[in-house]
Write an enzyme that holds these catalytic residues in place. Structure first.
Site, PDB file in Angstrom:
ATOM      1  N   SER A 140      -7.030   4.789 -17.891  1.00  0.00           N
ATOM      2  CA  SER A 140      -8.361   4.965 -17.307  1.00  0.00           C
ATOM      3  C   SER A 140      -9.024   6.285 -17.661  1.00  0.00           C
ATOM      4  CB  SER A 140      -8.288   4.812 -15.780  1.00  0.00           C
ATOM      5  OG  SER A 140      -7.450   5.806 -15.225  1.00  0.00           O
ATOM      6  N   GLY A 198       0.433   2.592   7.638  1.00  0.00           N
ATOM      7  CA  GLY A 198       0.543   1.773   8.846  1.00  0.00           C
ATOM      8  C   GLY A 198       1.046   0.370   8.641  1.00  0.00           C
ATOM      9  N   LYS A 199       1.757   0.101   7.532  1.00  0.00           N
ATOM     10  CA  LYS A 199       2.209  -1.261   7.250  1.00  0.00           C
ATOM     11  C   LYS A 199       3.224  -1.738   8.303  1.00  0.00           C
ATOM     12  CE  LYS A 199       3.668  -0.149   3.132  1.00  0.00           C
ATOM     13  NZ  LYS A 199       3.245   1.266   3.106  1.00  0.00           N
ATOM     14  N   THR A 200       4.206  -0.880   8.596  1.00  0.00           N
ATOM     15  CA  THR A 200       5.243  -1.268   9.558  1.00  0.00           C
ATOM     16  C   THR A 200       4.674  -1.425  10.966  1.00  0.00           C
ATOM     17  OG1 THR A 200       6.874  -0.063   8.221  1.00  0.00           O
ATOM     18  CG2 THR A 200       7.502  -0.637  10.470  1.00  0.00           C
ATOM     19  N   GLY A 218       0.813  -1.199   0.000  1.00  0.00           N
ATOM     20  CA  GLY A 218       0.000   0.000   0.000  1.00  0.00           C
ATOM     21  C   GLY A 218       0.848   1.252   0.000  1.00  0.00           C
ATOM     22  N   PRO A 219       0.213   2.423  -0.111  1.00  0.00           N
ATOM     23  CA  PRO A 219       0.953   3.691  -0.167  1.00  0.00           C
ATOM     24  C   PRO A 219       1.706   3.959   1.127  1.00  0.00           C
ATOM     25  CG  PRO A 219      -1.366   3.963  -0.803  1.00  0.00           C
ATOM     26  CD  PRO A 219      -1.242   2.615  -0.214  1.00  0.00           C
ATOM     27  N   PRO A 220       2.655   4.889   1.083  1.00  0.00           N
ATOM     28  CA  PRO A 220       3.406   5.238   2.307  1.00  0.00           C
ATOM     29  C   PRO A 220       2.482   5.841   3.367  1.00  0.00           C
ATOM     30  CG  PRO A 220       4.504   6.084   0.333  1.00  0.00           C
ATOM     31  CD  PRO A 220       3.168   5.594  -0.103  1.00  0.00           C
ATOM     32  N   GLY A 221       2.787   5.554   4.620  1.00  0.00           N
ATOM     33  CA  GLY A 221       2.077   6.175   5.718  1.00  0.00           C
ATOM     34  C   GLY A 221       0.752   5.548   6.080  1.00  0.00           C
ATOM     35  N   LYS A 252     -10.040   7.044  -6.058  1.00  0.00           N
ATOM     36  CA  LYS A 252     -10.710   7.917  -7.029  1.00  0.00           C
ATOM     37  C   LYS A 252     -12.062   8.406  -6.505  1.00  0.00           C
ATOM     38  CE  LYS A 252      -8.482   5.820 -11.062  1.00  0.00           C
ATOM     39  NZ  LYS A 252      -8.677   5.004 -12.285  1.00  0.00           N
TER      40      LYS A 252
END
Length: 771
Positions: A677, A359-361, A354-357, A720
């Site tokens: 798209s 909460g993955k870590t 997913g995008p940065p920031g 989107k």
């Protein structure tokens, strides 16, 4: 022979220059050169020798040989067993090529003999000659392998031109430099050029001699130190005072007694203990062996933590630390359920994408806490060397284990949770592909006997829980992608960001900056304004930085001005953070012809995309501007082709492509844009401009178009839709294929916006264009 002209057989010389008055022998192997020798022997024995500029050319042409060469006489030839000729030749005089004859059998040249231009000042000539002789003596002092008789004979030459020729022939100059001397007819200039070349060569030789002398001194010192060390060793043994590693080896054995190590590890350690006991503590190898033993003993071969598989506790921890992310939490709880029913199950590798920031870590850290496992993070961003994963051989200077082994050593447990961060940022170079090494690490069928190059012992990684993170799954190598269970983490909605800020970020920043809820109050309206006007991201990293900045300024205000509490309102927010950084577009106030609103996905979330079309009289030229990528340009051409093919049905003038120029523009031209798209948006704007029918102002769309008018699926629907919601859009047209993604959208979005699912472009026109 002065100033005579000759037509002589020509021999190009590779890596060799012959001077007048010099007798030399060399081998001739090329067919045309052999033919030249034979032609000379059948007439007056004269040949013309010319320097070949590029020695790799097998069949040189006129441009490949030097104009100035030497007329020479063949004194003797010897036929060799391999068919080549060994010739003895004496140089006679310089000559220049005037005409060149190249036949299939041999090469001939018309040459004009050249005389030396004497030096007008005899005193100057004597000075130059003496300089050459002195340089020759210096060279003999530096390089004693030269025959002193040859040096003596050269020093007796009294003619300046002859001295230059003989010296250049015997001195170790490059053939190219010798040719420079040969081509100089003026005796004074010839001597000056020779002096410059000799001085350079002598300087190089002097430096070389100095380097070799230092190297020999260093080698002699090392040999002396070795002999002294061996003598000291013998003396110490005689006195019973020899310091070996035996005592340290015994200490290591004591430490190993309390460990339950695998048999192969114990045997390897015993070998190393034996080596250590035989080495002197002064030995360089002593440190290498000691470092290896320390590393092996520090590995958690027999240490593990008790795993907690209580689903309720895990759910509480995940909910405590993270807002939303229901799919991610559900997948983690599924993993725990499987571990409860089947403790021996190895499970799959989880990849949080997913995008940065987003909460993955922190999710991985919470999962480790929920499981009761040790947590360790390994950053893979920028790794290019396989040794970073597998380690270096311990025989190398400065060798160390790879990052996986180092992580396990740091964790102190053989069943930790290891977070492999930014796995999509790995790359490869000439030193190896780290991706290939990661395949074994992440494969449950192989990693039970993972061998690090430094340890050289198998370590069981099957009990390690690997969790990986990535920003873009497209950049993950396919073999690695197949070994992982991808869990995509979408960006947060504004409402989710508001909740995260209130529940997690603001309390955290208050605590870090010495504040509490009484000293600093931030209203929901201000938080929303920060989210909308000061950040543009899918996650909450920038939001946390802005809140941290507010807390710091509030703390300064309290300390500096003696305030007891601060309430942040819009005015104070502007004072703390400055004016708004981002201003989102709003839906147009009126329906407009030739302008449609599209939806785009970016790395920082969704965005709206205004597409403008103008038509004008012309010759059918299509202009595309706005920094569009190749895929977006192809979408525009596809849309135009569809309209031309269906002009009657769309009420478009069939000859519009002949008498109208069309200009398609996407604003913010400095920002690169690409992707398929925007196809249906371009088609809608084109039909609007060509028919004069306005596009509804409160409608947005996204989808790919085909030549037959089908609407194909897209990605990033959640982001989107959030962008459309921010803009105030009331209706969104999306591909029918994305109906499954619609079900996962936030309820707030589905309540506020009506979605139209289109299979064909005609359905798009029916909903988007005014009657």
């Amino acid at each position: 022979m002065a100033n005579k002209r000759y037509r002589l057989p020509l021999i190009p010389l590779r890596g060799l220059t012959v001077f007048p008055g010099i007798v030399i022998h060399f081998d001739v192997g090329r067919p045309k050169s052999i033919a030249a020798i034979e032609a000379a022997m059948s007439s007056d024995r004269l040949v013309f020798l010319s320097y070949q500029k590029d020695s790799f050319i097998e069949n040189p042409t006129r441009e490949d040989i030097s104009k100035i060469g030497v007329i020479a006489e063949v004194k003797q030839i010897l036929r060799l067993p391999d068919g080549n000729l060994r010739v003895l030749i004496e140089g006679i005089s310089r000559a220049a090529i005037t005409r060149y004859y190249d036949s299939e059998q041999l090469v001939e040249a018309s040459v004009h003999e050249k005389e030396d231009i004497p030096c007008e000042d005899s005193l100057q000539e004597q000075v130059l000659m003496r300089k050459v002789q002195n340089l020759l003596k210096d060279f003999f002092d530096l390089h004693e392998k030269i025959n002193p008789e040859a040096i003596a004979s050269i020093l007796e030459i009294e003619d300046g031109g002859e001295l230059a020729d003989v010296t250049a022939s015997n001195y170790p100059l490059k053939p190219h430099d010798q040719q420079i001397v040969l081509e100089t007819l003026d005796v004074r200039l010839r001597l000056e050029k020779l002096i410059a070349l000799m001085e350079n060569e002598n300087n190089i030789l002097e430096v070389e001699q100095g380097v070799m002398s230092k190297l020999k001194t260093t080698l002699d010192k090392n040999q002396r130190d070795y002999i002294l060390r061996e003598q000291m060793k013998v003396i110490q043994e005689e006195l019973g005072d020899f310091e070996s590693g035996a005592a340290e080896a015994d200490d290591y054995r004591e430490k190993m007694k309390n460990r339950n190590l695998p048999k192969e590890v114990s045997e390897k350690l015993e070998e190393e203990f034996l080596r250590l006991s035989r080495l002197s503590v002064m030995s360089q190898e002593y440190g290498v062996v000691e470092n290896y033993i320390d590393t092996v003993l520090a590995m958690p071969w027999d240490k593990e933590t008790d795993e907690n598989v209580d689903i309720k506790t895990a759910k509480e921890i995940l909910d405590r630390d993270h807002y939303g992310l229901e799919k991610v939490k559900e997948r983690i709880l599924e993993y725990l359920a499987v571990k409860t029913l089947s403790p021996e199950s190895k499970g799959s590798i989880i990849c949080l994408a997913g995008p940065p920031g987003t909460g993955k870590t922190s999710i991985a850290r919470s999962l480790a806490e929920a499981l009761g496992r040790k947590y360790v993070r390994v950053s893979l961003g920028g790794i290019q060397n396989e040794a970073e994963i597998r380690g270096h051989r311990k025989t190398y200077v400065g060798a160390m284990p790879g990052r996986i082994v180092t992580a396990l050593k740091q964790a102190g447990s053989k069943n930790p949770l290891v977070l492999l961060d930014e796995i999509d940022k790995m790359s490869s170079d000439f030193r190896g592909d780290p991706t290939a090494a990661m395949l074994e690490v992440l494969d449950p069928e192989q990693n039970a006997a993972f061998r690090d190059h430094f340890l050289e012992l198998p370590f069981d990684l099957s009990q390690v829980l690997f969790v990986t993170t990535a920003n873009s799954i497209e950049n993950i190598p396919r073999p690695l992608y197949d070994r992982m269970d991808i869990i995509e983490i979408s960006g947060y909605t504004e409402l989710e960001k508001l909740s995260i800020a209130k529940k997690y970020l603001i309390p955290k920043q208050r605590k870090l900056n010495g504040l509490d809820a009484k000293k600093l109050k931030i209203s929901d309206k201000v938080i929303s304004l920060i989210i909308e006007g000061y950040t543009r991201e899918s996650g909450v990293r920038s939001l946390e930085r802005k809140l941290a900045a507010i807390c710091r300024k509030a703390a300064k205000d309290i300390v500096e001005n003696g305030k007891t509490s601060i309430t942040v309102n819009e005015k104070l927010l502007k004072e703390y953070l400055g004016g708004r950084v981002f201003i989102y577009d709003h839906a147009p106030e009126t329906n407009m012809v030739g302008m449609a609103t599209g939806l785009a996905w970016t790395e920082v979330g969704g965005d709206t995309l205004a597409i403008e079309v103008n038509t004008m009289k012309g010759t059918g030229k299509l202009e595309l501007t706005g920094n569009l990528g190749d895929v977006m340009k192809e979408s525009a051409r596809t849309a135009l082709s569809f309209i031309r093919a269906n002009s009657d049905e769309l009420s478009v003038n069939a000859d519009f492509y002949k008498d109208k120029d069309i200009h398609i523009h996407v604003p913010e031209g400095a920002v690169p844009k690409d992707g398929p798209s925007a196809g249906i948006t371009m088609a809608t704007a084109l039909v609007s401009a060509l028919t004069g029918r306005a596009v509804r102002r409160d409608i947005a769309m996204t989808g790919e178009i085909t030549l037959r008018g089908r609407v194909l699926g897209i990605g990033g629907l959640r982001e989107k839709s959030l962008a459309a919601y921010r803009m105030g859009i009331k209706k969104i047209i999306i591909p029918f294929e994305n109906k499954k993604d619609y079900e996962e959208l936030p309820d707030k979005i589905k309540e506020e916006i009506k979605f139209v699912f289109a299979k064909e472009i005609k359905e798009v026109f029916a909903n988007a264009l005014c009657d």
